[in-house]
Design an enzyme around this catalytic site. Structure first.
Site, mmCIF file in Angstrom:
data_model
loop_
_atom_site.group_PDB
_atom_site.id
_atom_site.type_symbol
_atom_site.label_atom_id
_atom_site.label_comp_id
_atom_site.label_asym_id
_atom_site.label_seq_id
_atom_site.Cartn_x
_atom_site.Cartn_y
_atom_site.Cartn_z
ATOM 1 N N ALA A 42 8.673 -26.475 -34.477
ATOM 2 C CA ALA A 42 8.415 -27.921 -34.473
ATOM 3 C C ALA A 42 7.558 -28.312 -35.674
ATOM 4 O O ALA A 42 7.792 -29.350 -36.301
ATOM 5 C CB ALA A 42 7.724 -28.318 -33.174
ATOM 6 N N ASP A 245 3.546 -23.227 -41.930
ATOM 7 C CA ASP A 245 4.702 -24.015 -41.463
ATOM 8 C C ASP A 245 4.951 -25.200 -42.387
ATOM 9 O O ASP A 245 6.099 -25.509 -42.721
ATOM 10 C CB ASP A 245 4.456 -24.512 -40.030
ATOM 11 C CG ASP A 245 4.280 -23.355 -39.069
ATOM 12 O OD1 ASP A 245 4.906 -22.299 -39.295
ATOM 13 O OD2 ASP A 245 3.508 -23.494 -38.102
ATOM 14 N N SER A 275 -2.228 -30.295 -46.043
ATOM 15 C CA SER A 275 -2.194 -30.175 -44.576
ATOM 16 C C SER A 275 -3.477 -29.578 -44.000
ATOM 17 O O SER A 275 -3.865 -29.908 -42.887
ATOM 18 C CB SER A 275 -0.987 -29.348 -44.125
ATOM 19 O OG SER A 275 -1.229 -27.979 -44.335
HETATM 20 O O1 RIB Z 1 1.885 -21.565 -37.174
HETATM 21 C C1 RIB Z 1 1.025 -22.255 -36.319
HETATM 22 C C2 RIB Z 1 1.628 -22.381 -34.958
HETATM 23 O O2 RIB Z 1 1.809 -21.117 -34.402
HETATM 24 C C3 RIB Z 1 0.775 -23.173 -34.000
HETATM 25 O O3 RIB Z 1 1.082 -24.545 -33.998
HETATM 26 C C4 RIB Z 1 1.034 -22.527 -32.661
HETATM 27 O O4 RIB Z 1 1.924 -23.213 -31.864
HETATM 28 C C5 RIB Z 1 1.496 -21.118 -33.029
HETATM 29 O O5 RIB Z 1 2.409 -20.555 -32.246
#
Ligand code: RIB
Length: 304
Positions: A42, A245, A275
């Site tokens: 997500a 991410d 971020s």
């Molecule tokens: O990479 C960070 C994410 O990894 C967090 O948002 C958490 O959900 C973890 O699983």
């Protein structure tokens, strides 16, 4: 705008900030507690969508109130969720400790663990999001069999795939050959390529293996030399959760928009640097407008 599909986890993050990490059997007082939206999948989808990518998410949430909120958050961030299933398990969660400007995470898959190869197969047959994507992304918070199936499918369909192998687990060489990009951090690199020298492995996977180095940037082999693209120097680091991410989501957006690998990494480094100046895995992921205002944004980068 590029079409990006993310197959991956959708979770709630339960975040505790502490000035002392407890040892086994010890109780310590924490500083703050908060919940926020997370899940590596997500987070990457939100990062790509905020930049303007036409982003679809495939995965699973539970039928609990968390699942409802998680879906709403994705919709609110303009991520298409017709490929997100609601299953009987509770939604995924992650328990995050923030300590000395870094984080450690316990991840509980819940519904994310129910996103099976059959569900993926059905989605590929009934919706054409994967077939129509410029780039597909996946991480390792989704069951191993599903990730493997996705790699095989994308290869068969000639759709480029980026594997962010987080958290780390072993992967056969044959599958690495079938992905377009693989983006481990240093710890994940050591699990994927135990005992091997970084430079040798980089040279084996030109323009495919991108190792993220946190505050030191990211490195890859361009076919002639090993390139290291430095990250932003950030003085006010607030929360590094989800920086990787944001890097992956922004890299995917930039590359699928037509930037070179080097420029895409440079772009992603700026996004990740922005971020970490806000609390929460998704909060700080920038919009394209915010990126354009940054002093290191290159005018020559052309996003329609
Ligand atoms: O990479 C960070 C994410 O990894 C967090 O948002 C958490 O959900 C973890 O699983």
């Amino acid at each position: 705008m590029p079409k990006i599909t993310v197959v991956g986890s959708i979770s709630t993050d339960f975040v505790v900030e502490t000035e002392k990490r407890p040892s086994m059997g010890e109780t310590v007082e924490g500083k703050t507690f908060s919940t926020s939206f997370g899940g590596k999948g997500a987070n990457q989808a939100v990062a790509a969508a905020r930049l303007g990518g036409v982003t679809h998410m495939l995965g699973a949430v539970g039928q609990d109130p968390f699942g409802y909120e998680l879906l709403n958050n994705l919709k609110h961030n303009h991520v298409f969720v017709s490929g997100v299933e609601r299953v009987t398990h509770s939604s995924g969660s992650a328990f995050i400790t923030l300590f000395e400007r870094d984080n450690s995470i316990i991840y509980v898959p819940g519904a994310n663990g129910e996103y099976s190869p059959d569900k993926l197969e059905a989605c590929i047959e009934n919706q054409s999001v994967i077939q129509e994507s410029d780039l597909v992304m996946v991480q390792n918070e989704t069951p191993d069999e599903t990730v493997r199936k996705l790699i095989e499918k994308c290869h068969e369909l000639h759709v480029p795939l980026l594997l962010n192998p987080a958290p780390a687990r072993e992967l056969d060489q044959a599958l690495i050959e079938k992905v377009s990009f693989i983006t481990p951090n240093e710890t994940e690199f050591d699990v994927l390529f135990p005992g091997q020298k970084r430079e040798d492995v980089l040279r084996r996977y030109p323009n495919k293996l991108i190792i993220t180095l946190g505050s030191k940037g990211a490195t890859y082999f361009d076919g002639e030399t090993v390139q290291t693209v430095p990250s932003l120097k950030v003085e006010n680091v607030v929360d590094t959760t989800g920086a990787g991410d944001t890097f992956n989501g922004a890299f995917a957006f930039a590359f699928a928009s037509g930037l070179s690998i080097k420029d895409s990494i440079q772009f992603a480094n700026i996004a990740a640097g922005l971020s970490i100046q806000k609390v929460g895995a998704q909060t700080g992921a920038p919009t394209l407008e915010e990126m354009k205002e940054h002093e290191h944004f290159e005018k020559a980068w052309n996003f329609k």
